[in-house]
Design a protein around this motif. Structure first.
Motif, PDB file in Angstrom:
ATOM      1  N   GLY A 131       0.760  -1.228   0.000  1.00 41.48           N
ATOM      2  CA  GLY A 131       0.000   0.000   0.000  1.00 41.48           C
ATOM      3  C   GLY A 131       0.791   1.277   0.000  1.00 41.48           C
TER       4      GLY A 131
ATOM      5  N   CYS B  94      -4.013   8.437   6.037  1.00 44.74           N
ATOM      6  CA  CYS B  94      -4.828   7.415   5.388  1.00 44.74           C
ATOM      7  C   CYS B  94      -3.908   6.407   4.717  1.00 44.74           C
TER       8      CYS B  94
ATOM      9  N   TRP C 244      -3.968   3.138   1.995  1.00 42.30           N
ATOM     10  CA  TRP C 244      -4.732   2.387   1.005  1.00 42.30           C
ATOM     11  C   TRP C 244      -3.892   1.266   0.418  1.00 42.30           C
TER      12      TRP C 244
ATOM     13  N   GLY D  93      -6.864  -0.061  -4.110  1.00 39.45           N
ATOM     14  CA  GLY D  93      -7.279   1.239  -3.598  1.00 39.45           C
ATOM     15  C   GLY D  93      -8.124   1.156  -2.343  1.00 39.45           C
TER      16      GLY D  93
ATOM     17  N   LEU E  31      -9.271   1.182   1.386  1.00 46.57           N
ATOM     18  CA  LEU E  31      -8.781   1.821   2.599  1.00 46.57           C
ATOM     19  C   LEU E  31      -8.416   0.758   3.621  1.00 46.57           C
ATOM     20  N   GLN E  32      -7.212   0.858   4.192  1.00 45.01           N
ATOM     21  CA  GLN E  32      -6.746  -0.118   5.179  1.00 45.01           C
ATOM     22  C   GLN E  32      -7.104   0.284   6.605  1.00 45.01           C
TER      23      GLN E  32
ATOM     24  N   THR F 200      -9.696   1.758   8.263  1.00 41.67           N
ATOM     25  CA  THR F 200     -11.096   2.148   8.073  1.00 41.67           C
ATOM     26  C   THR F 200     -11.681   2.978   9.218  1.00 41.67           C
TER      27      THR F 200
ATOM     28  N   CYS G 161     -10.816   9.657   5.536  1.00 40.84           N
ATOM     29  CA  CYS G 161     -10.245   8.997   4.366  1.00 40.84           C
ATOM     30  C   CYS G 161     -11.305   8.498   3.387  1.00 40.84           C
TER      31      CYS G 161
ATOM     32  N   THR H 163     -12.883   5.866   0.989  1.00 42.36           N
ATOM     33  CA  THR H 163     -12.824   4.412   1.158  1.00 42.36           C
ATOM     34  C   THR H 163     -12.089   3.706   0.022  1.00 42.36           C
ATOM     35  N   VAL H 164     -11.958   4.358  -1.132  1.00 42.97           N
ATOM     36  CA  VAL H 164     -11.236   3.769  -2.257  1.00 42.97           C
ATOM     37  C   VAL H 164     -10.382   4.857  -2.911  1.00 42.97           C
TER      38      VAL H 164
END
Length: 153
Positions: free
Chosen positions: A56, A66, A68, A73, A75-76, A78, A83, A85-86
């Protein structure tokens, strides 16, 4: 003549107090199955502990960092509410920080695909090809590709 007063704090004793911060620090962590085995380090330590596996990139924003996945893409971290989400990376221009949900501009602070192991003499960080990233860490083998135990999936 009287001897000078001794300090009230013992040597090597910290007077610092722990403060709770309102923001957590983001770190990449892959939960997609299959971890990398930690190799024996150059000092012979075979007790390495896998502390991170990351595919990532990370961006810093005023409201928090954020993280990712650089391929999907996704989101790690969450729980970080600012952030998107993608946010996939572009095949042509690489990973760039999108505006966050607050409209803030981000700064790319990390882009990495690899793994880290902690040892008594220090942590080692490799990319998936096995190239050592923190070359000043003298206990780390320089060429150790990610290998998985037969039971990892």
């Amino acid at each position: 003549m009287e001897a000078p007063a001794k300090p009230s704090v013992a040597p090597n004793h910290s007077t610092l107090t722990k403060r709770l911060a309102g923001q957590s620090v983001a770190f990449a962590c892959y939960g997609g199955g299959g971890d990398c085995d930690c190799p024996i380090d150059v000092t012979g330590d075979n007790g390495g502990v896998l502390i991170n596996v990351y595919p990532g990139y990370q961006c810093a924003y005023a409201g928090g960092a954020c993280t990712w996945d650089d391929k999907t893409g996704a989101l790690q971290n969450t729980m970080q509410t600012n952030c998107p989400t993608v946010a996939p990376c572009s095949a042509s221009s690489g990973c760039e920080c999108p505006a966050d949900l607050n409209g803030d501009t981000g700064v790319l602070i990390n882009q990495f695909t690899g793994y880290q192991c902690a040892y008594v003499h220090g942590a080692c960080t490799w990319d998936y090809s096995g190239n050592l990233q923190n070359t000043d860490q003298t206990n780390c083998p320089t060429d150790v590709p990610c290998a998985q135990s037969a039971g990892d999936g």
